[in-house]
Design an enzyme around this catalytic site. Structure first.
Site, PDB file in Angstrom:
ATOM      1  N   HIS A  36       0.829  -1.212   0.000  1.00 14.62           N
ATOM      2  CA  HIS A  36       0.000   0.000   0.000  1.00 14.62           C
ATOM      3  C   HIS A  36       0.863   1.262   0.000  1.00 14.62           C
ATOM      4  CE1 HIS A  36      -3.549  -2.500   0.904  1.00 14.62           C
ATOM      5  NE2 HIS A  36      -2.753  -3.134   1.737  1.00 14.62           N
ATOM      6  N   SER A  38      15.122  19.290 -17.349  1.00 10.67           N
ATOM      7  CA  SER A  38      14.014  20.234 -17.426  1.00 10.67           C
ATOM      8  C   SER A  38      14.460  21.464 -18.185  1.00 10.67           C
ATOM      9  CB  SER A  38      13.553  20.624 -16.014  1.00 10.67           C
ATOM     10  OG  SER A  38      12.704  21.758 -16.037  1.00 10.67           O
ATOM     11  N   SER A  39      13.542  22.036 -18.959  1.00  6.28           N
ATOM     12  CA  SER A  39      13.861  23.279 -19.672  1.00  6.28           C
ATOM     13  C   SER A  39      13.880  24.470 -18.723  1.00  6.28           C
ATOM     14  CB  SER A  39      12.839  23.527 -20.789  1.00  6.28           C
ATOM     15  OG  SER A  39      11.534  23.697 -20.242  1.00  6.28           O
ATOM     16  N   ASN A  65      14.784  13.527 -14.086  1.00  7.29           N
ATOM     17  CA  ASN A  65      13.460  12.905 -14.132  1.00  7.29           C
ATOM     18  C   ASN A  65      13.516  11.475 -14.682  1.00  7.29           C
ATOM     19  OD1 ASN A  65      12.469  15.417 -13.317  1.00  7.29           O
ATOM     20  ND2 ASN A  65      12.144  16.098 -15.420  1.00  7.29           N
ATOM     21  N   GLN A 125     -12.825 -18.542 -45.302  1.00 10.44           N
ATOM     22  CA  GLN A 125     -12.050 -17.877 -46.351  1.00 10.44           C
ATOM     23  C   GLN A 125     -10.901 -17.132 -45.696  1.00 10.44           C
ATOM     24  OE1 GLN A 125     -14.305 -16.543 -49.695  1.00 10.44           O
ATOM     25  NE2 GLN A 125     -12.973 -14.789 -50.059  1.00 10.44           N
ATOM     26  N   LYS A 136      16.892  19.225 -12.224  1.00  7.24           N
ATOM     27  CA  LYS A 136      15.996  18.078 -12.365  1.00  7.24           C
ATOM     28  C   LYS A 136      16.670  16.872 -13.029  1.00  7.24           C
ATOM     29  CE  LYS A 136      11.753  18.266 -12.260  1.00  7.24           C
ATOM     30  NZ  LYS A 136      10.841  17.570 -11.341  1.00  7.24           N
TER      31      LYS A 136
END
Length: 436
Positions: free
Chosen positions: A144, A265-266, A273, A215, A271
């Protein structure tokens, strides 16, 4: 499928050039079989092979089809331009378009399956290597999304290996099921073409004759094939989501390799990712999107309609090309994946000792405490750890009921990590064999 998510070898299977080459081989082998039966002159069958080194002109076939509105007739017309109209007059004798289209489609699917099988084999090598490498690397298991009990990173890789090994078996079975051909003529009765022709063509193309076609070749075979692709794609997503979780800033137990010069990241230069595994989650959705249409193709009117045809022209290339790319990408991710064992231990100890609660619960019941009371003793101390980040073992040592039942030494013993890894070798032997 767009080039961004394509690999050349799989794309080539679905090119018009490959398709027309397979069509040609079907027709030429059928002519040979008919000549053997004395249905057509031997010289006409041999004349068809004059085109064996021809590169069929896709633009010319399209030009003819623009007039005929029939792709197989357009191809046969173009073939006659190479072989000669008189020599080619017995080509397609007693056959129907589906004999060519369905047999070709199954050749393409089996070739695609061979690439996917090789992809899975490569992925299994990578997963096994990383599993053995991190066999004893402790990390917390979660249920969980919440800390549960200790496991190892090796077991995480091993369970993904076992899942992909099952997928390899499924893919081999799917290949075998779809590797049939049919040269049975209109409505599949062989009225105008001898079954021996079908047997010869299938043998030459690495297929087995369809026991009974109408067919068309029955589409339950194709439904099973594409369903298998969907299962494999779901397993790719299963692995990808675990990696995406591990790369979260708050977790950082593992991460995709970040290459020199790569940008995350731009807007935010810091970052890093999980773009590859996020991409794999998206690609898995696209492969699964082919499954329902493939299943809906099973129900065709009477001996044949073509409601399935437009579907298969799209899902055949798109699903196999996408899955091929996804398997290769996942293999690369696993091969280069960064693992952070120190962070795994730090995460596990974020709530010190809490993950040993079941050991203490079981010890209390074995010491004669009722399960209800034992659960109460353990939980009241565990909740303190949740709320105040105190040390679970110390709280137990301060609990008179727990100490009275177990004693300090036994409480200390319940916090041995080795208890949770004592059967890792057994599990590895089940997954990889006794030599793992």
């Amino acid at each position: 499928m767009i080039p961004r998510y394509s690999r050349p070898e799989m794309v080539a299977i679905w090119s018009p050039e490959t398709k027309f080459r397979i069509w040609y081989e079907i027709e030429a082998h059928a002519c040979d079989a008919m000549a053997d039966l004395g249905v057509i002159p031997r010289e006409n069958a041999e004349a068809v092979w004059k085109a064996k080194d021809v590169t069929f002109d896709v633009a010319r076939i399209d030009e003819i089809e623009a007039v005929t509105k029939h792709d197989v007739i357009a191809f046969l017309t173009h073939l006659a331009e190479h072989v000669g109209a008189d020599e080619a007059r017995f080509v397609h004798q007693g056959m129907t378009s589906s004999d060519v289209l369905d047999t070709c489609f199954n050749v393409q699917l089996t070739r695609a399956a061979d690439l996917l099988i090789a992809d899975l084999e490569g992925l299994l090598v990578a997963l096994k290597r990383r599993a053995i490498e991190h066999k004893d690397t402790i990390r917390i298991g979660r249920s969980h999304g919440i800390h549960a009990e200790p496991t190892t990173m090796g077991l995480t890789f091993a369970r993904f290996y076992a899942e992909m090994d099952r997928n390899l078996s499924r893919m081999r079975d799917a290949r075998a099921e779809v590797a049939t051909g049919a040269i049975s003529g209109a409505v599949g009765t062989f009225a105008n073409v001898d079954p021996a022709v079908e047997e010869h063509v299938c043998d030459k193309l690495g297929l087995v004759p369809e026991p009974i076609s109408t067919q068309v070749i029955p589409r339950d075979r194709h439904a099973a094939f594409f369903a298998t692709l969907g299962v494999v794609a779901s397993s790719i997503e299963n692995v990808s989501i675990e990696i995406r979780h591990m790369q979260r800033t708050e977790v950082l137990e593992g991460a995709e390799f970040f290459s020199m010069g790569q940008k995350g990241s731009s807007a935010m230069p810091h970052k890093k990712n999980p773009v590859l595994t996020e991409n794999l989650t998206g690609l898995a959705r696209m492969v699964r999107a082919a499954v329902i249409p493939a299943m809906e193709n099973v129900a065709l009117w009477h001996e044949r309609d073509i409601s399935h045809s437009s579907v298969e022209r799209m899902i055949g290339p798109d699903a196999t090309i996408t899955l091929d790319f996804a398997l290769a990408r996942l293999t690369s991710v696993i091969d280069k994946m960064l693992i952070f064992p120190d962070n795994m231990l730090e995460n596990m100890n974020k709530f010190p000792g809490l993950v040993m609660s079941q050991r203490v619960l079981l010890a209390l019941t074995q010491a004669g405490v009722s399960r209800e009371d034992a659960y109460t003793y353990v939980q009241r101390n565990a909740l303190k750890v949740w709320e105040h980040r105190c040390d679970f073992k110390q709280e137990l040592l301060n609990d008179a009921d727990v100490v009275a039942a177990l004693g300090a030494d036994e409480i200390e013993e319940k916090f041995d990590l080795g208890y949770h890894t004592k059967h890792v070798d057994t599990i590895f032997a089940r997954v990889f064999g006794e030599d793992s």
